[in-house]
Design an enzyme around this catalytic site. Structure first.
Site, PDB file in Angstrom:
ATOM      1  N   SER A  13       0.851  -1.046   0.062  1.00  0.00           N
ATOM      2  CA  SER A  13       0.030   0.103   0.007  1.00  0.00           C
ATOM      3  C   SER A  13       0.869   1.246   0.034  1.00  0.00           C
ATOM      4  O   SER A  13       1.831   1.305  -0.747  1.00  0.00           O
ATOM      5  CB  SER A  13      -0.975   0.009   1.196  1.00  0.00           C
ATOM      6  OG  SER A  13      -1.789   0.941   1.102  1.00  0.00           O
ATOM      7  N   GLU A  23      -1.582  -2.679  -7.912  1.00  0.00           N
ATOM      8  CA  GLU A  23      -2.754  -2.873  -7.000  1.00  0.00           C
ATOM      9  C   GLU A  23      -3.470  -1.850  -6.271  1.00  0.00           C
ATOM     10  O   GLU A  23      -2.820  -0.617  -6.434  1.00  0.00           O
ATOM     11  CB  GLU A  23      -2.580  -3.936  -6.063  1.00  0.00           C
ATOM     12  CG  GLU A  23      -1.686  -3.214  -5.043  1.00  0.00           C
ATOM     13  CD  GLU A  23      -2.319  -2.754  -3.955  1.00  0.00           C
ATOM     14  OE1 GLU A  23      -3.572  -2.812  -3.494  1.00  0.00           O
ATOM     15  OE2 GLU A  23      -1.690  -1.979  -3.172  1.00  0.00           O
ATOM     16  N   HIS A  54      -4.832  -5.574  -1.751  1.00  0.00           N
ATOM     17  CA  HIS A  54      -5.390  -5.222  -0.192  1.00  0.00           C
ATOM     18  C   HIS A  54      -6.315  -6.555   0.118  1.00  0.00           C
ATOM     19  O   HIS A  54      -7.595  -6.261   0.436  1.00  0.00           O
ATOM     20  CB  HIS A  54      -6.122  -3.818  -0.036  1.00  0.00           C
ATOM     21  CG  HIS A  54      -5.296  -2.873   0.088  1.00  0.00           C
ATOM     22  ND1 HIS A  54      -4.370  -2.425  -1.140  1.00  0.00           N
ATOM     23  CD2 HIS A  54      -5.044  -1.728   0.771  1.00  0.00           C
ATOM     24  CE1 HIS A  54      -3.852  -1.198  -0.562  1.00  0.00           C
ATOM     25  NE2 HIS A  54      -4.118  -1.135   0.439  1.00  0.00           N
TER      26      HIS A  54
END
Length: 322
Positions: free
Chosen positions: A111, A220, A292
């Site tokens: 992230s 992502e 995630h």
């Protein structure tokens, strides 16, 4: 810059837990400690992990101090970000890249930690690891691939996609984005490069940007509507020196929570990403097991790998640790 591989992790080693980005609760800290101990490691907490400064885990100076301290601490063998969130970019102009290169260690997270991965790769040449954060809810799949990559170096290591994600796609309404999908078939080889789409796109054109040329680009995202995903992908693809077609291949992970909102017209997530992937002549896939999500594999930044869209595998072609 010559790539440096960190020393492998050994049973009983000490892991330093840090918060280089978003603030964390005591419950999150406790979960990260429990996760590390359950994997057989000792734990050392950063001095400032409990601090709160708005949505950040303290001022950037304190977050930076903890990160540098873990790299220089001889007892700490790996550094694990407790969470992502936001704020890691604030550290990039102030990181001591020479210090990091002198004290190469495993750094794990995903992230917002993408910012650290990209900057450290570019300016310190250290292999870092896009994988679970300390507060993640770990599965057997994620744990297996995390520990194998960090502790058991192999000349070739094959990573299949998680069956749990495919089952979720087939059985749970609204989970179609968990399905494995080949947009452009083939095999491709290159060094792994990428991370969270928002961070990769935000750093484009800066001194910390990812160089995607001839790389296996992995991306992502979470909780972004398709139009925002399109905007970020456009920002990357408009880079004249490094458009998507300059990569060796492209993997999109599972974009959790990135479907259309209910209050207006929108393309689907697949229609949105296909606009960028279908015109390519390089292998391109979506729904692969990172992002995630609980069942995710670990990607070592800068390590040569091969993707095979028919077998739906990623094969690391060299050890990521020494």
């Amino acid at each position: 810059m010559q790539l440096i591989k960190p020393p492998r992790l050994l049973p009983g080693d000490t892991i330093g837990l840090v918060t280089p980005a978003g603030q964390v609760s005591q419950a999150a800290i406790d979960k990260a400690v429990a996760n590390a101990e359950a994997l057989g490691f000792a734990v050392k907490l950063g001095c400032h992990v409990t601090e709160v400064y708005g949505n950040y885990a303290g001022p950037w100076q304190h977050r930076l101090e903890d990160l540098h301290a873990m790299f220089t601490d001889p007892d700490v063998k790996a550094i694990w970000a407790i969470r992502g969130g936001s704020g890691a970019m604030q550290l990039l102009p102030h990181l001591d890249y020479a210090l990091i290169r002198r004290h190469p260690k495993i750094l794990v997270g995903y992230s917002d930690i993408t910012a650290l991965h990209l900057a450290i790769h570019r300016h310190a040449g250290l292999v870092t690891f896009h994988g679970p954060v300390g507060m993640s809810t770990l599965s057997d799949y994620s744990t297996t691939h995390l520990l194998n990559v960090l502790m058991r170096p192999e000349d070739e290591y094959v990573i299949p996609m998680a069956l749990e994600n495919s089952r979720k796609a087939a059985m749970e309404p609204g989970s179609e984005h968990y399905a494995l999908r080949t947009v452009v078939p083939g095999t491709a080889t290159g060094a792994l490069m990428g991370g969270n789409l928002a961070l990769v796109s935000a750093l484009a054109g800066t001194p910390y940007a990812a160089d995607i040329r001839d790389k296996l680009l992995f991306l992502e995202e979470v909780n972004e509507e398709p139009y925002r995903v399109d905007r970020m992908m456009m920002q990357l693809n408009l880079n004249l020196n490094q458009p998507f077609r300059s990569a060796a291949g492209i993997m999109l992970g599972i974009f959790e929570g990135c479907g259309p909102a209910d209050d207006g017209p929108s393309l689907t997530l697949d229609e949105t990403t296909d606009q960028h992937l279908r015109p390519l002549t390089i292998p391109a896939v979506t729904g692969w097991s990172f992002g995630h999500i609980r069942h995710q594999f670990t990607l070592p930044m800068g390590i040569r790998a091969r993707i095979d869209t028919e077998r739906q595998t990623v094969t690391l072609l060299e050890p990521a640790v020494r």
